[in-house]
Design an enzyme around this catalytic site. Structure first.
Site, mmCIF file in Angstrom:
data_model
loop_
_atom_site.group_PDB
_atom_site.id
_atom_site.type_symbol
_atom_site.label_atom_id
_atom_site.label_comp_id
_atom_site.label_asym_id
_atom_site.label_seq_id
_atom_site.Cartn_x
_atom_site.Cartn_y
_atom_site.Cartn_z
ATOM 1 N N GLU A 1 0.648 -0.872 0.003
ATOM 2 C CA GLU A 1 0.337 0.300 -0.172
ATOM 3 C C GLU A 1 1.245 1.165 0.217
ATOM 4 O O GLU A 1 2.383 1.522 0.019
ATOM 5 C CB GLU A 1 -0.915 0.017 1.252
ATOM 6 C CG GLU A 1 -0.351 -0.223 2.695
ATOM 7 C CD GLU A 1 -1.067 0.568 3.995
ATOM 8 O OE1 GLU A 1 -1.169 1.818 4.410
ATOM 9 O OE2 GLU A 1 -1.639 -0.427 4.379
ATOM 10 N N SER B 1 -14.640 0.261 9.013
ATOM 11 C CA SER B 1 -13.678 0.254 7.970
ATOM 12 C C SER B 1 -14.578 -0.635 6.394
ATOM 13 O O SER B 1 -14.817 -1.654 6.422
ATOM 14 C CB SER B 1 -12.289 0.424 7.651
ATOM 15 O OG SER B 1 -11.263 -0.836 7.076
ATOM 16 N N LYS C 1 -5.387 -2.594 13.845
ATOM 17 C CA LYS C 1 -4.465 -1.822 14.662
ATOM 18 C C LYS C 1 -5.643 -1.687 15.302
ATOM 19 O O LYS C 1 -6.149 -1.320 15.934
ATOM 20 C CB LYS C 1 -4.875 -0.430 13.638
ATOM 21 C CG LYS C 1 -4.409 -0.442 12.144
ATOM 22 C CD LYS C 1 -4.463 1.063 11.645
ATOM 23 C CE LYS C 1 -3.887 0.891 10.176
ATOM 24 N NZ LYS C 1 -4.132 0.513 9.224
#
Length: 304
Positions: free
Chosen positions: A24, A139, A158
Site C-alpha cells: 500500500e 472500515s 490496528k
C-alpha cells in the site's frame, strides 16, 4: 481502458514469472513523516527482494494507477502534500478526475486484483472503531476482504480499533482469519491479545494452499494472515491501553471523523509513546513483508 502503468521491475517480474507482493502507499503519505516514510518504504521493498520476490507499491498518480513505483515517483509521493487517501468508494473517482491518491488496504486489494497479484503485505487492517454503535465507523477493508481474492498479511487489526467487533464482522462475512505460528490473534503493536485465533497455520506453504483451494472452490474473497510483531519490537498491550484511550478521547473532543480518525490517532500515539509506536510499526511491516514474500513464492510454485 483502465489507465495502469507498471514499473520496469514489475514488468520484468511478470515476464520472468517471479512472485509479486503488493504494498500500500498510505503508509508513505499518511503514516510517517518524510524522509522516514520513503526510507521505510524502500526498506520494505528491499526485504521483499531479499526474500526472492518482487515488490509492487500501489498508488494513483495524475489519474494513473501505478503498479510498482520508480525511485523518483516514490520520493515525490513521500514529499507530496494533501494526497487523497483512497478506498473502494473514491478510487475510480480519483482516477477519472486525474487525481493523485495513496491506496488503503481496500484500494490496494483492488489494485492487486487488477494487476493479477495475489498477496499483499501491510501493517494492520482497518476495522470497527470504538464507539461504532454510535458513529457506524467501520472500515471498508473488512468488506473488501470478503469479496476480493487477495491474501493480506498484517499484524492483525490496528490496536486503536474494537478488536472483538472487528473479528466478529470478519467471521460474519466469512473471511478466514489465520494466526501465523500461534493460537491467539496479535494486536498490531503487541504480539498477543486475549482473542483466540479462529485458524492457525505455521507454514507459508499451507497459507498458499488455502488461498489456492479457495479459488479452485469458487469461494469469493481473500484471507487475512495475522502475523505477530517480533517480540523484541513489541509494545505490551497494558502499556498501550491508556495511551490509546487518551488519543481516542482527544479525537472525540476535536470532533475528528471518518478518514481523518486513523491518521490522527496514530500520530497522537506516536507522540505519547515518544516515537516507540513508529519503531514498532516499521518492525511489523518489515516482518509482514518477509512472510508475504514467502507466501507469494509458494503460490507461484502451485501455479506452475
Amino acid at each position: 481502458m483502465i489507465p495502469i502503468l507498471e514499473s520496469a521491475e514489475v514488468k520484468d517480474a511478470e515476464r520472468e514469472g517471479k512472485p509479486l507482493v503488493a504494498l500500500e502507499s498510505t503508509i508513505i503519505t499518511h503514516g510517517m513523516p518524510y524522509p522516514q516514510n520513503v526510507e521505510t518504504a524502500r526498506q520494505v521493498e528491499s526485504d521483499i527482494r531479499a526474500a526472492d520476490a518482487v515488490p509492487a507499491t500501489m498508488a494513483v498518480l495524475n489519474g494513473t494507477l501505478h503498479v510498482g513505483l520508480e525511485d523518483a515517483a516514490l520520493d515525490a509521493l513521500g514529499r507530496a502534500k494533501n494526497v487523497a487517501k483512497l478506498s473502494r468508494a473514491d478510487f475510480a473517482a480519483c482516477m477519472a478526475t486525474g487525481g493523485t491518491g495513496a491506496t488503503t488496504v481496500a484500494a490496494t486489494m483492488i489494485a492487486a486484483r487488477l494487476a493479477g497479484i495475489e498477496v499483499f503485505a501491510t501493517g494492520g487492517i482497518g476495522g470497527v472503531h470504538k464507539g461504532a454503535e454510535v458513529s457506524f465507523d467501520i472500515s471498508a477493508d473488512l468488506h473488501e476482504l470478503a469479496q476480493t481474492r487477495v491474501t493480506v498479511v498484517a499484524a492483525g487489526a490496528k490496536a486503536i480499533l474494537d478488536l472483538n467487533k472487528t473479528f466478529e464482522v470478519l467471521e460474519t462475512l466469512g473471511v478466514p482469519v489465520i494466526a501465523y505460528g500461534q493460537d491467539v490473534l496479535p494486536a498490531f503493536w503487541s504480539s498477543t491479545s486475549e482473542l483466540p485465533a479462529p485458524l492457525r497455520m505455521d507454514h507459508a506453504a499451507d497459507i498458499a494452499k488455502a488461498h489456492h483451494l479457495r479459488a479452485e472452490m469458487g469461494i469469493a474473497g481473500g484471507q487475512i494472515v495475522c502475523n505477530p510483531i517480533p517480540h523484541d519490537a513489541e509494545i505490551p498491550s497494558g502499556d498501550l491501553a491508556p495511551v490509546i484511550a487518551k488519543a481516542i478521547a482527544e479525537a472525540e473532543a476535536a470532533d475528528i471523523k471518518a478518514k481523518d480518525v486513523t491518521p490522527f490517532l496514530l500520530g497522537r500515539i506516536f507522540e505519547l509513546t515518544n516515537g516507540k509506536s513508529l519503531v514498532a510499526n516499521i518492525a511489523l511491516v518489515r516482518n509482514n513483508a518477509r512472510l508475504a514474500a514467502s507466501i507469494a513464492k509458494e503460490l507461484r510454485e502451485l501455479s506452475v
